[in-house]
Design a protein around this motif. Sequence first.
Motif, PDB file in Angstrom:
ATOM      1  N   ALA A 123       9.456   0.981  14.868  1.00  0.00           N
ATOM      2  CA  ALA A 123      10.585   0.514  14.109  1.00  0.00           C
ATOM      3  C   ALA A 123      10.314  -0.267  12.802  1.00  0.00           C
ATOM      4  O   ALA A 123      10.717  -0.313  11.864  1.00  0.00           O
ATOM      5  CB  ALA A 123      11.660  -0.131  15.250  1.00  0.00           C
ATOM      6  N   VAL A 124       9.408  -1.160  13.283  1.00  0.00           N
ATOM      7  CA  VAL A 124       8.891  -2.195  11.815  1.00  0.00           C
ATOM      8  C   VAL A 124       8.169  -1.244  10.992  1.00  0.00           C
ATOM      9  O   VAL A 124       8.317  -1.454   9.790  1.00  0.00           O
ATOM     10  CB  VAL A 124       7.746  -3.194  12.654  1.00  0.00           C
ATOM     11  N   GLU A 125       7.372  -0.286  11.316  1.00  0.00           N
ATOM     12  CA  GLU A 125       6.767   0.661  10.200  1.00  0.00           C
ATOM     13  C   GLU A 125       8.031   1.191   9.446  1.00  0.00           C
ATOM     14  O   GLU A 125       7.862   1.601   8.435  1.00  0.00           O
ATOM     15  CB  GLU A 125       5.940   1.620  10.856  1.00  0.00           C
ATOM     16  N   ARG A 126       9.046   1.803  10.279  1.00  0.00           N
ATOM     17  CA  ARG A 126      10.183   2.610   9.535  1.00  0.00           C
ATOM     18  C   ARG A 126      10.778   1.589   8.546  1.00  0.00           C
ATOM     19  O   ARG A 126      11.247   2.087   7.620  1.00  0.00           O
ATOM     20  CB  ARG A 126      10.975   3.102  10.577  1.00  0.00           C
ATOM     21  N   GLU A 127      10.977   0.403   8.737  1.00  0.00           N
ATOM     22  CA  GLU A 127      11.485  -0.520   7.895  1.00  0.00           C
ATOM     23  C   GLU A 127      10.566  -0.753   6.710  1.00  0.00           C
ATOM     24  O   GLU A 127      11.241  -0.910   5.321  1.00  0.00           O
ATOM     25  CB  GLU A 127      11.841  -1.992   8.416  1.00  0.00           C
ATOM     26  N   VAL A 128       9.220  -0.891   6.877  1.00  0.00           N
ATOM     27  CA  VAL A 128       8.340  -0.827   5.679  1.00  0.00           C
ATOM     28  C   VAL A 128       8.540   0.471   4.936  1.00  0.00           C
ATOM     29  O   VAL A 128       8.435   0.220   3.652  1.00  0.00           O
ATOM     30  CB  VAL A 128       6.943  -1.111   6.238  1.00  0.00           C
ATOM     31  N   LEU A 129       8.474   1.453   5.651  1.00  0.00           N
ATOM     32  CA  LEU A 129       8.852   2.755   4.511  1.00  0.00           C
ATOM     33  C   LEU A 129       9.891   3.049   3.768  1.00  0.00           C
ATOM     34  O   LEU A 129      10.050   3.259   2.769  1.00  0.00           O
ATOM     35  CB  LEU A 129       8.787   4.208   5.914  1.00  0.00           C
ATOM     36  N   ALA A 188       3.345   7.952   5.696  1.00  0.00           N
ATOM     37  CA  ALA A 188       3.920   7.892   4.426  1.00  0.00           C
ATOM     38  C   ALA A 188       3.553   9.108   3.762  1.00  0.00           C
ATOM     39  O   ALA A 188       4.213   9.556   3.067  1.00  0.00           O
ATOM     40  CB  ALA A 188       3.573   6.509   3.685  1.00  0.00           C
ATOM     41  N   MET A 189       2.266   9.461   3.783  1.00  0.00           N
ATOM     42  CA  MET A 189       1.635  10.487   2.927  1.00  0.00           C
ATOM     43  C   MET A 189       1.922  11.632   3.593  1.00  0.00           C
ATOM     44  O   MET A 189       2.058  12.872   2.840  1.00  0.00           O
ATOM     45  CB  MET A 189       0.127  10.231   3.051  1.00  0.00           C
ATOM     46  N   THR A 240       0.809  -1.332   0.127  1.00  0.00           N
ATOM     47  CA  THR A 240       0.086  -0.099   0.085  1.00  0.00           C
ATOM     48  C   THR A 240       0.981   1.253  -0.015  1.00  0.00           C
ATOM     49  O   THR A 240       0.423   2.366  -0.738  1.00  0.00           O
ATOM     50  CB  THR A 240      -0.872  -0.032   1.301  1.00  0.00           C
ATOM     51  N   VAL A 241       1.862   1.027   0.897  1.00  0.00           N
ATOM     52  CA  VAL A 241       2.886   2.575   0.808  1.00  0.00           C
ATOM     53  C   VAL A 241       3.004   3.105  -0.532  1.00  0.00           C
ATOM     54  O   VAL A 241       2.849   4.199  -0.788  1.00  0.00           O
ATOM     55  CB  VAL A 241       4.033   2.365   1.982  1.00  0.00           C
ATOM     56  N   PRO A 242       3.705   2.182  -1.134  1.00  0.00           N
ATOM     57  CA  PRO A 242       4.137   2.890  -2.709  1.00  0.00           C
ATOM     58  C   PRO A 242       2.948   3.586  -3.444  1.00  0.00           C
ATOM     59  O   PRO A 242       3.145   4.891  -3.953  1.00  0.00           O
ATOM     60  CB  PRO A 242       4.553   1.747  -3.697  1.00  0.00           C
TER      61      PRO A 242
END
Length: 445
Positions: free
Chosen positions: A394-400, A152-153, A119-121
């Motif tokens: 920290a997990v979210e930041r790796e996804v980003l 992300a947005m 979803t992030v991209p």
Amino acid sequence: MRLVILGGGGFRVPLVYGALLGDRGEGRVTRVVLYDPDPARLSAITRVLAEQAAGVPDAPGVTATTDLDEALRGADFVFSAIRVGGLEGRAEDERVAFAEGVLGQETVGAGGIAYGLRTVPVADALARRVALLAPDAWVINFTNPAGLVTEAMSRHLGDRVIGICDSPVGLGRRIARVLGADPERAWIDYVGLNHLGWVRGLRVDGRDELPRLLADPDLLGSFEEGRLFGAEWLRSLGAIPNEYLHYYYFNREAVRAHRESDPTRGAFLRDQQARFYDGVRSPGTPALAAWDRTRAEREATYMAENRETAGAGEREPEDLSGGYEKVALALMRAIARDERATLILNVRNGATLSALDAEAVIEVPCAVGASGAHPVSVDPLPGHATGLVCAVKAVEREVLTAARTGSRAAAVKAFALHPLVDSVTVARRLLDGYLAVHPGLAYLA
């Protein structure tokens, strides 16, 4: 005002439109633009909205388009309510995770990471387009995982993107109801990340009523979270967790229940909504009645596996009527009319939680007005909650990072660092499994 809904063919759009129909105030939304790349879904939802508006004077006009730029031009508010990969993608997220013995829920654990990586991209590209074509618009993000996607947005939209969720509001209202308090007058001390927060107090006229609830086993057993977590655990925490924390505190039981569920939640919703969209293609089908029946079944089965594991019983009738659309309407009113309000929202941290940096999106009470949403000062979280929040952030930041750079290593790291994934080897297999079923993750190959 002109409201654009990205994902305008989504099943829950009629909830938003229903809330708009009840708004008669000055400066209300008068034009709704539905954007969706799927014309068949747009057609179905447009029919539902037309039946909702029948007989309502001055109902907001509705148009539908598959052209994103056409939709965004002139927008005052933009709701982002997309589902990348559809419900088929959600079902695959569950299947791959459960095969490895870990949680596949769409916002928590391996399933949430997979959904975020898809979803992030897309959300990033949408945010760039909004910034170019509607720079003065406010973006209200409904898209899950809500905190991650909002962060992300925000890299392109700053504080003009605000994430919403109905879970904290619903929890606060249930607690107030049990305590005999007016939810509109209660201050709900709620802090955390999206789907990872705790109610630490509920103050009415300056008095914290939560200790009274925690001390009374009968009161604790009279509402959903009390039955879900159990009185003893809630007294140990000294707080009432968001229902999604059941996946953390009772992970083995939750994974077992979900793996044994046939079909899984994602597969159930995929098949249920396919029947709805197929059914309303027939011109003679009453679209609104079909939508109402489908929604009632959807709401009644929400988190059914967790409730069954805990012996929590059925959902209360008051919790079957939705809620996030009411939060969105209150947020729009507060900004558009400068109607000051306090709402629990997903916003950039600033200096609110010292354990996180200023850009981290958190979920806390916010003061809302014409200048947007601003987090209020809150007490620090206890150590156990801070540790969990920092680990998941920290997990979210790796996804980003993975979404921005295409780094396979960052994607593996996101899976491996999550508290609900217990092995780096499993993390690698999870990514391989998701790459095999999701074309949208090809950028990580």
